[in-house]
Design a protein around this motif. Structure first.
Motif, PDB file in Angstrom:
ATOM      1  N   ARG A   1      46.452  56.739 -28.544  1.00 29.60           N
ATOM      2  CA  ARG A   1      45.414  55.750 -28.253  1.00 29.60           C
ATOM      3  C   ARG A   1      44.453  56.269 -27.179  1.00 29.60           C
ATOM      4  NH1 ARG A   1      46.621  49.451 -26.604  1.00 29.60           N
ATOM      5  NH2 ARG A   1      47.185  49.329 -28.810  1.00 29.60           N
ATOM      6  N   ARG A   2      45.020  56.857 -26.153  1.00 32.27           N
ATOM      7  CA  ARG A   2      44.203  57.363 -25.066  1.00 32.27           C
ATOM      8  C   ARG A   2      43.346  58.549 -25.495  1.00 32.27           C
ATOM      9  NH1 ARG A   2      47.167  53.943 -23.190  1.00 32.27           N
ATOM     10  NH2 ARG A   2      47.589  53.338 -21.024  1.00 32.27           N
ATOM     11  N   ASN A   3      43.926  59.448 -26.255  1.00 33.67           N
ATOM     12  CA  ASN A   3      43.156  60.610 -26.702  1.00 33.67           C
ATOM     13  C   ASN A   3      41.953  60.200 -27.553  1.00 33.67           C
ATOM     14  OD1 ASN A   3      44.629  62.599 -25.402  1.00 33.67           O
ATOM     15  ND2 ASN A   3      46.066  62.868 -27.076  1.00 33.67           N
ATOM     16  N   MET A   4      42.121  59.151 -28.360  1.00 32.34           N
ATOM     17  CA  MET A   4      40.977  58.641 -29.121  1.00 32.34           C
ATOM     18  C   MET A   4      39.864  58.200 -28.170  1.00 32.34           C
ATOM     19  SD  MET A   4      42.948  56.376 -32.040  1.00 32.34           S
ATOM     20  CE  MET A   4      41.436  55.724 -32.769  1.00 32.34           C
ATOM     21  N   LEU A   5      40.233  57.468 -27.120  1.00 30.72           N
ATOM     22  CA  LEU A   5      39.235  57.006 -26.169  1.00 30.72           C
ATOM     23  C   LEU A   5      38.580  58.176 -25.444  1.00 30.72           C
ATOM     24  CD1 LEU A   5      37.769  54.787 -24.609  1.00 30.72           C
ATOM     25  CD2 LEU A   5      39.729  54.705 -23.038  1.00 30.72           C
ATOM     26  N   TYR A   6      39.367  59.171 -25.071  1.00 25.33           N
ATOM     27  CA  TYR A   6      38.808  60.328 -24.365  1.00 25.33           C
ATOM     28  C   TYR A   6      37.767  61.033 -25.225  1.00 25.33           C
ATOM     29  CZ  TYR A   6      43.136  59.782 -21.598  1.00 25.33           C
ATOM     30  OH  TYR A   6      44.171  59.299 -20.843  1.00 25.33           O
ATOM     31  N   ARG A   7      38.096  61.234 -26.504  1.00 26.04           N
ATOM     32  CA  ARG A   7      37.155  61.930 -27.394  1.00 26.04           C
ATOM     33  C   ARG A   7      35.863  61.126 -27.565  1.00 26.04           C
ATOM     34  NH1 ARG A   7      42.157  63.390 -30.037  1.00 26.04           N
ATOM     35  NH2 ARG A   7      42.070  61.500 -31.310  1.00 26.04           N
ATOM     36  N   LEU A   8      36.014  59.827 -27.790  1.00 21.78           N
ATOM     37  CA  LEU A   8      34.829  58.988 -27.995  1.00 21.78           C
ATOM     38  C   LEU A   8      33.950  58.956 -26.739  1.00 21.78           C
ATOM     39  CD1 LEU A   8      36.647  56.092 -29.855  1.00 21.78           C
ATOM     40  CD2 LEU A   8      34.858  57.540 -30.850  1.00 21.78           C
TER      41      LEU A   8
ATOM     42  N   LEU B   1      38.752  50.419 -25.191  1.00 23.76           N
ATOM     43  CA  LEU B   1      38.828  49.965 -23.810  1.00 23.76           C
ATOM     44  C   LEU B   1      39.407  48.555 -23.731  1.00 23.76           C
ATOM     45  CD1 LEU B   1      35.445  51.402 -22.528  1.00 23.76           C
ATOM     46  CD2 LEU B   1      37.698  51.962 -21.587  1.00 23.76           C
ATOM     47  N   TRP B   2      38.960  47.671 -24.617  1.00 23.19           N
ATOM     48  CA  TRP B   2      39.542  46.326 -24.643  1.00 23.19           C
ATOM     49  C   TRP B   2      41.034  46.385 -24.959  1.00 23.19           C
ATOM     50  CZ3 TRP B   2      37.640  42.314 -22.413  1.00 23.19           C
ATOM     51  CH2 TRP B   2      36.267  42.085 -22.360  1.00 23.19           C
ATOM     52  N   ALA B   3      41.411  47.243 -25.893  1.00 23.49           N
ATOM     53  CA  ALA B   3      42.831  47.359 -26.244  1.00 23.49           C
ATOM     54  C   ALA B   3      43.655  47.811 -25.043  1.00 23.49           C
ATOM     55  CB  ALA B   3      43.003  48.330 -27.410  1.00 23.49           C
ATOM     56  N   ARG B   4      43.124  48.737 -24.274  1.00 18.89           N
ATOM     57  CA  ARG B   4      43.860  49.203 -23.098  1.00 18.89           C
ATOM     58  C   ARG B   4      43.979  48.113 -22.051  1.00 18.89           C
ATOM     59  NH1 ARG B   4      42.827  55.195 -21.065  1.00 18.89           N
ATOM     60  NH2 ARG B   4      44.587  54.449 -19.826  1.00 18.89           N
ATOM     61  N   LEU B   5      42.942  47.309 -21.895  1.00 21.79           N
ATOM     62  CA  LEU B   5      43.005  46.207 -20.941  1.00 21.79           C
ATOM     63  C   LEU B   5      44.012  45.149 -21.362  1.00 21.79           C
ATOM     64  CD1 LEU B   5      39.180  45.794 -20.302  1.00 21.79           C
ATOM     65  CD2 LEU B   5      40.847  46.787 -18.730  1.00 21.79           C
ATOM     66  N   GLU B   6      44.255  45.045 -22.643  1.00 19.42           N
ATOM     67  CA  GLU B   6      45.163  44.017 -23.160  1.00 19.42           C
ATOM     68  C   GLU B   6      46.622  44.469 -23.187  1.00 19.42           C
ATOM     69  OE1 GLU B   6      43.203  43.421 -26.853  1.00 19.42           O
ATOM     70  OE2 GLU B   6      41.534  42.318 -25.944  1.00 19.42           O
ATOM     71  N   GLU B   7      46.893  45.733 -22.861  1.00 11.18           N
ATOM     72  CA  GLU B   7      48.280  46.189 -22.817  1.00 11.18           C
ATOM     73  C   GLU B   7      49.036  45.412 -21.745  1.00 11.18           C
ATOM     74  OE1 GLU B   7      48.025  50.362 -22.099  1.00 11.18           O
ATOM     75  OE2 GLU B   7      46.957  50.769 -23.969  1.00 11.18           O
ATOM     76  N   THR B   8      50.236  44.944 -22.082  1.00  8.31           N
ATOM     77  CA  THR B   8      51.013  44.173 -21.114  1.00  8.31           C
ATOM     78  C   THR B   8      51.380  45.025 -19.911  1.00  8.31           C
ATOM     79  OG1 THR B   8      51.897  42.773 -22.871  1.00  8.31           O
ATOM     80  CG2 THR B   8      53.108  42.822 -20.786  1.00  8.31           C
ATOM     81  N   ASN B   9      51.802  46.221 -20.148  1.00  2.00           N
ATOM     82  CA  ASN B   9      52.130  47.151 -19.066  1.00  2.00           C
ATOM     83  C   ASN B   9      51.275  48.402 -19.179  1.00  2.00           C
ATOM     84  OD1 ASN B   9      54.369  45.469 -18.434  1.00  2.00           O
ATOM     85  ND2 ASN B   9      55.550  47.249 -17.771  1.00  2.00           N
ATOM     86  N   TRP B  10      50.787  48.882 -18.054  1.00  5.05           N
ATOM     87  CA  TRP B  10      50.217  50.218 -18.012  1.00  5.05           C
ATOM     88  C   TRP B  10      51.289  51.242 -17.648  1.00  5.05           C
ATOM     89  CZ3 TRP B  10      44.882  49.631 -15.046  1.00  5.05           C
ATOM     90  CH2 TRP B  10      43.960  49.016 -15.904  1.00  5.05           C
TER      91      TRP B  10
ATOM     92  N   ALA C   1      38.048  54.016 -14.884  1.00  5.41           N
ATOM     93  CA  ALA C   1      36.921  54.158 -13.951  1.00  5.41           C
ATOM     94  C   ALA C   1      35.988  55.270 -14.394  1.00  5.41           C
ATOM     95  CB  ALA C   1      37.459  54.437 -12.547  1.00  5.41           C
ATOM     96  N   GLU C   2      36.550  56.376 -14.868  1.00  2.00           N
ATOM     97  CA  GLU C   2      35.689  57.491 -15.258  1.00  2.00           C
ATOM     98  C   GLU C   2      35.020  57.240 -16.602  1.00  2.00           C
ATOM     99  OE1 GLU C   2      36.966  60.925 -12.371  1.00  2.00           O
ATOM    100  OE2 GLU C   2      37.931  61.183 -14.328  1.00  2.00           O
ATOM    101  N   ALA C   3      35.712  56.539 -17.506  1.00  5.97           N
ATOM    102  CA  ALA C   3      35.048  56.153 -18.758  1.00  5.97           C
ATOM    103  C   ALA C   3      33.888  55.203 -18.468  1.00  5.97           C
ATOM    104  CB  ALA C   3      36.052  55.502 -19.709  1.00  5.97           C
ATOM    105  N   ASP C   4      34.092  54.254 -17.560  1.00  2.00           N
ATOM    106  CA  ASP C   4      33.039  53.323 -17.176  1.00  2.00           C
ATOM    107  C   ASP C   4      31.868  54.072 -16.551  1.00  2.00           C
ATOM    108  OD1 ASP C   4      32.317  50.320 -16.238  1.00  2.00           O
ATOM    109  OD2 ASP C   4      31.961  51.695 -14.563  1.00  2.00           O
ATOM    110  N   TYR C   5      32.158  55.072 -15.727  1.00  7.74           N
ATOM    111  CA  TYR C   5      31.091  55.852 -15.088  1.00  7.74           C
ATOM    112  C   TYR C   5      30.280  56.619 -16.130  1.00  7.74           C
ATOM    113  CZ  TYR C   5      28.892  59.670 -12.513  1.00  7.74           C
ATOM    114  OH  TYR C   5      27.989  60.580 -12.027  1.00  7.74           O
ATOM    115  N   LEU C   6      30.950  57.254 -17.081  1.00  5.47           N
ATOM    116  CA  LEU C   6      30.247  58.093 -18.048  1.00  5.47           C
ATOM    117  C   LEU C   6      29.436  57.260 -19.037  1.00  5.47           C
ATOM    118  CD1 LEU C   6      32.941  60.811 -18.874  1.00  5.47           C
ATOM    119  CD2 LEU C   6      31.072  60.935 -17.233  1.00  5.47           C
TER     120      LEU C   6
END
Length: 529
Positions: free
Chosen positions: A82-89, A109-118, A147-152
């Protein structure tokens, strides 16, 4: 600069008047030119495939698999995908500036925010209560990732999403870091020494705060707390910059220390420089000093013999500390963004690519880490096929400990011919009470003796004493008193292991001898090879 000397007032002063926080270029033309069209096209193709792909599910049942069976790969692999998909995009949109990848990135990004646990299941053990999140490696990395995805991506993201990213990062990582003292990795105590976790967690939380925190008084508190914690982390290193966790965890722990060094320098106009410490320059050279031959490193503790060194990390350190050998370790740029644990590494590989060098650094004739009792000897550093030796003393309560006092590694012809097993399969049992029943971590899995049927025992008192260490152009020697590594029931009166590395002999020669005696006159002494 002593990190413990910083206080909130002094940190607050560095934040006043600092220039705008721009850790990475807004104009990516130069980065694209450095990376090259082939890597950009490959990333573009992968990101377009991600647009239409399903987001991997992370149900509670999968999270609880670790608690029920001890298996951790199921959840971690799905989370990593899941994370690698976000990194590539995110990277593709940053480099292309086309708008094509924003919607898919927002969904992830929404999916990551909705994860019960990080936090990973192996660390939280069960699902968190909303008001008491676990701040572990994965949670801290998630905060900095977002934070870095939001910055970019910036204003291409919806304001609702950006507000939610800030809120969740604060709730799950920054506020617990600032307000709670129950994080075992925060400081060394009589009961627990910190390790790579400290650097990773502090970098994740404080790094995210550098991007998000607008209250400079609060940001000064966060940074100060992080600096004091990192002072304990730096204390875990040998005076020559060595880490008993091995080169693999150097890349992970110290790598994140360097990530935060960059962010703090940018946030404070260079007034807080975590690289401006003599010990940091020593630590930065650890992979240079522990290389055995091309592609092979000392694999003591839970470190692999062929660790992955992040290209961006090596490039940044080589440039900022004038250590060109770090760019000559055989690591090459790989812009595929596969199997990364956190966004900082693919981002920094693109931002700080390694120069393309064909040189392969082979170490020096001899390296010695006195505090850890590690000796590394090389016959001819310029010849990767020549004889190499690594041997350790130390004790059996090290970071990522294995019961391995006296273990040695021999490399000949570019291949490991006598190995230290390194990392075992990470599971619930591997880090539980049964740890030393595992062949990878017990002394039975290492090239050390079994005495009267007894293996080495765990504990800081189960240590080697260095009796002799010498090195010269023709010969290196190390003698260790190892008797204390064994329990009293083994019946040892004395056990001395002596190793010599003779460069004068044709092709080199390693000689090992164990001298021993028993308290009651007799016993059984077996070597494990």
């Amino acid at each position: 600069m002593d990190l413990r000397r910083w206080n909130v007032k002094h940190v607050r002063m560095t934040l006043d008047g600092a220039a705008a926080f721009v850790p990475f270029a807004r104009d990516v033309a130069e980065i694209r030119a450095q990376v090259g069209s082939q890597a950009i096209e490959a990333l573009l193709e992968s990101a377009r495939a991600d647009i239409g792909a399903d987001i991997p599910a992370l149900p509670a049942e999968l999270y609880l698999e670790y608690q029920r069976t001890g298996r951790r790969e199921g959840y971690e692999d799905a989370q990593r995908a899941r994370r690698n998909m976000l990194y590539r995009l995110t990277l593709t949109e940053w480099l292309e500036q086309s708008g094509e990848f924003v919607a898919a990135a927002e969904n992830l990004l929404w999916a990551r925010l909705e994860e019960t646990n990080w936090a990973w299941p192996a660390h939280a053990r069960t699902l968190d209560f909303p008001d008491r999140p676990t701040v572990d490696l994965a949670a801290a990395m998630s905060g900095l990732d977002l934070a870095e995805a939001d910055y970019l991506l910036g204003d291409k993201l919806s304001p609702q999403l950006r507000a939610r990213i800030r809120s969740e990062t604060n709730r799950r990582t920054i506020a617990p870091f600032l307000e709670r003292n129950d994080h075992w990795w925060l400081h060394t105590t009589p009961a627990k020494q910190v390790n790579n976790w400290t650097a990773v967690c502090v970098a994740g939380v404080v790094g995210a705060a550098c991007y998000f925190e607008t209250d400079l008084d609060r940001l000064a508190e966060i940074i100060t707390r992080g600096l004091h914690s990192l002072a304990d982390y730096l204390d875990t290193f040998d005076s020559q910059g060595g880490s008993s966790e091995g080169p693999d965890y150097w890349s992970y722990g110290f790598g994140n220390y360097v990530v935060l060094a960059h962010l703090l320098a940018e946030r404070t106009g260079g007034q807080i420089d975590l690289l401006d410490l003599p010990i940091v320059r020593e630590i930065a050279q650890f992979p240079v000093r522990t290389v055995l031959t091309q592609g092979v490193w000392a694999s003591f503790s839970d470190s692999d013999s062929n660790p992955s060194f992040h290209p961006g990390l090596l490039s940044y350190l080589a440039k900022n500390l004038d250590l060109p050998a770090l760019t000559e370790l055989g690591t090459r740029n790989d812009f595929g963004v596969q199997m990364f644990n956190q966004f900082v590494w693919p981002l920094r590989q693109y931002a700080w690519p390694l120069p393309d060098k064909s040189v392969a650094f082979g170490g020096t004739p001899h390296d010695w880490f006195a505090d850890m009792g590690w000796m590394i000897s090389r016959l001819d550093p310029a010849d990767p096929k020549s004889l190499r030796l690594a041997i350790k003393g130390g004790h059996n309560d090290e970071m990522h400990n294995q019961n391995d006092v006296g273990s040695l590694i021999v490399v000949q012809g570019g291949k490991v011919v006598l190995t230290d097993p390194g990392r075992g399969r990470y599971s619930k049992a591997y880090f539980g009470p049964e740890r030393y029943a595992n062949i990878m971590t017990s002394s039975r899995g290492h090239s050390v003796p079994v005495v009267n049927g007894f293996e080495q025992a765990e504990g800081a008192e189960r240590a080697a004493k260095v009796l002799v260490h010498s090195n010269g152009a023709d010969r290196d020697e190390l003698a260790l008193d190892m008797a204390a590594a064994y329990p009293a029931k083994a019946g040892l009166r004395q056990l001395q292991r002596s190793v010599s590395f003779d460069r004068h002999a044709p092709g080199g020669r390693i000689a090992l001898s164990d001298s021993f005696s028993f308290a009651n006159g007799g016993g059984i002494f077996n070597r494990c090879w």
